[in-house]
Motif scaffolding. Structure first.
Motif, PDB file in Angstrom:
ATOM      1  N   LEU A  40       0.840  -1.193   0.000  1.00 44.99           N
ATOM      2  CA  LEU A  40       0.000   0.000   0.000  1.00 44.99           C
ATOM      3  C   LEU A  40       0.882   1.253   0.000  1.00 44.99           C
ATOM      4  CD1 LEU A  40      -2.790   1.362   0.248  1.00 44.99           C
ATOM      5  CD2 LEU A  40      -2.578   1.108   2.735  1.00 44.99           C
ATOM      6  N   ALA A  41       1.911   1.260   0.846  1.00 47.89           N
ATOM      7  CA  ALA A  41       2.819   2.410   0.915  1.00 47.89           C
ATOM      8  C   ALA A  41       3.591   2.578  -0.392  1.00 47.89           C
ATOM      9  CB  ALA A  41       3.783   2.244   2.089  1.00 47.89           C
ATOM     10  N   ARG A  62       1.417   4.223  -2.947  1.00 43.62           N
ATOM     11  CA  ARG A  62       1.235   5.628  -2.591  1.00 43.62           C
ATOM     12  C   ARG A  62       2.487   6.446  -2.930  1.00 43.62           C
ATOM     13  NH1 ARG A  62      -2.335   7.870   1.748  1.00 43.62           N
ATOM     14  NH2 ARG A  62      -1.478   9.904   2.235  1.00 43.62           N
ATOM     15  N   ARG A  75       2.849   6.975  -6.676  1.00 38.62           N
ATOM     16  CA  ARG A  75       1.925   8.024  -7.142  1.00 38.62           C
ATOM     17  C   ARG A  75       2.462   9.414  -6.796  1.00 38.62           C
ATOM     18  NH1 ARG A  75      -2.064   4.763  -5.077  1.00 38.62           N
ATOM     19  NH2 ARG A  75      -2.363   6.129  -3.300  1.00 38.62           N
ATOM     20  N   MET A  76       3.069   9.529  -5.611  1.00 36.60           N
ATOM     21  CA  MET A  76       3.598  10.820  -5.145  1.00 36.60           C
ATOM     22  C   MET A  76       4.989  11.105  -5.718  1.00 36.60           C
ATOM     23  SD  MET A  76       2.345  10.329  -1.185  1.00 36.60           S
ATOM     24  CE  MET A  76       3.471  11.515  -0.533  1.00 36.60           C
ATOM     25  N   PRO A 121       4.034   7.898   4.576  1.00 33.71           N
ATOM     26  CA  PRO A 121       3.276   6.870   3.867  1.00 33.71           C
ATOM     27  C   PRO A 121       3.323   5.503   4.553  1.00 33.71           C
ATOM     28  CG  PRO A 121       5.244   7.470   2.618  1.00 33.71           C
ATOM     29  CD  PRO A 121       5.134   8.424   3.747  1.00 33.71           C
ATOM     30  N   TYR A 174       0.934   5.663   7.646  1.00 33.46           N
ATOM     31  CA  TYR A 174      -0.451   5.647   7.160  1.00 33.46           C
ATOM     32  C   TYR A 174      -0.844   4.221   6.760  1.00 33.46           C
ATOM     33  CZ  TYR A 174      -4.319   6.241   3.891  1.00 33.46           C
ATOM     34  OH  TYR A 174      -5.517   6.107   3.237  1.00 33.46           O
ATOM     35  N   ALA A 175       0.017   3.552   5.992  1.00 31.74           N
ATOM     36  CA  ALA A 175      -0.292   2.196   5.521  1.00 31.74           C
ATOM     37  C   ALA A 175      -0.364   1.210   6.696  1.00 31.74           C
ATOM     38  CB  ALA A 175       0.767   1.755   4.519  1.00 31.74           C
ATOM     39  N   ARG A 216      -3.632   1.705   8.524  1.00 38.52           N
ATOM     40  CA  ARG A 216      -4.761   1.096   7.805  1.00 38.52           C
ATOM     41  C   ARG A 216      -4.737  -0.421   7.910  1.00 38.52           C
ATOM     42  NH1 ARG A 216      -6.599   3.407   2.568  1.00 38.52           N
ATOM     43  NH2 ARG A 216      -7.870   1.539   2.764  1.00 38.52           N
TER      44      ARG A 216
END
Length: 197
Positions: free
Chosen positions: A93-94, A97, A100-101, A188, A191-192, A195
């Motif tokens: 997931l990280a 992310r 994308r960033m 990131p 956050y991952a 979650r």
């Protein structure tokens, strides 16, 4: 294993050291340490003084792997890099992310233990707790572990018994030679991991 270990030392300037290896016994792969209940068969240090044996010299690396050609390849953390270890699901997931960033990203290892290890500049162990606090997380609430001095990671293509081989989720390349600082990856990854709880 020898050529890969030499490549890590020569091309990446990483210290390496040989670990245990797998031996076939009655049709079953067992760790060379002799412990039938070994937690990381074929993927842990073979000697207590492993930190002193770690070297970046290609000549020394060749000599060590010529003595035991099937030894696992282990990389000490806290020298040229530290590693942030997270569960595989949080890691993917990280990664998505960060891509994308367009975040700076170093090499990332995927282990058969279903963990991902993100390479960062040394000093991560000191910075992680404060970085997490600033983001509103406690270090104890997330499955995010910083591996620094006194720790190590198993490098591809090391095998963990019958569980499989260590792989690169993000291979070492010329583009990721310069490692990110831990503070770039903590948001990131935290956050991952949050979650993923």
């Amino acid at each position: 294993m020898l050529e890969t270990a030499v490549r890590y030392a020569e091309e990446r300037r990483w210290d390496v050291f040989p670990g245990t290896w797998l031996e076939a016994a009655g049709g079953v792969q067992r760790c060379s340490c002799g412990d039938p209940a070994c937690a990381a068969p074929g993927a842990h240090p073979a000697h207590a003084d492993w930190a002193a044996r770690a070297t970046g010299s290609a000549t020394a690396v060749r000599r060590m792997w010529q003595q035991q050609p099937t030894a696992s390849i282990l990389l000490p953390t806290g020298r040229t890099f530290d590693a942030l270890s997270v569960p595989e699901t949080a890691g993917f997931l990280a990664l998505a992310r960060m891509e994308r960033m367009k975040s700076a990203l170093g090499p990332v290892i995927l282990t058969p233990e279903r963990r991902m290890q993100f390479f960062v500049l040394p000093g991560a162990c000191v910075k992680v707790p404060e970085s997490l606090r600033r983001l509103g997380w406690s270090a104890a609430s997330l499955d995010l572990v910083a591996l620094g001095e006194g720790a190590y990671v198993a490098a591809p293509p090391t095998r963990y018994g019958s569980r499989g081989a260590v792989q690169w989720a993000c291979r070492p390349t010329a583009a990721n030679r310069w490692l990110p600082d831990v503070e770039e990856l903590i948001p990131p990854l935290a956050y991952a991991c949050g979650r993923d709880r």
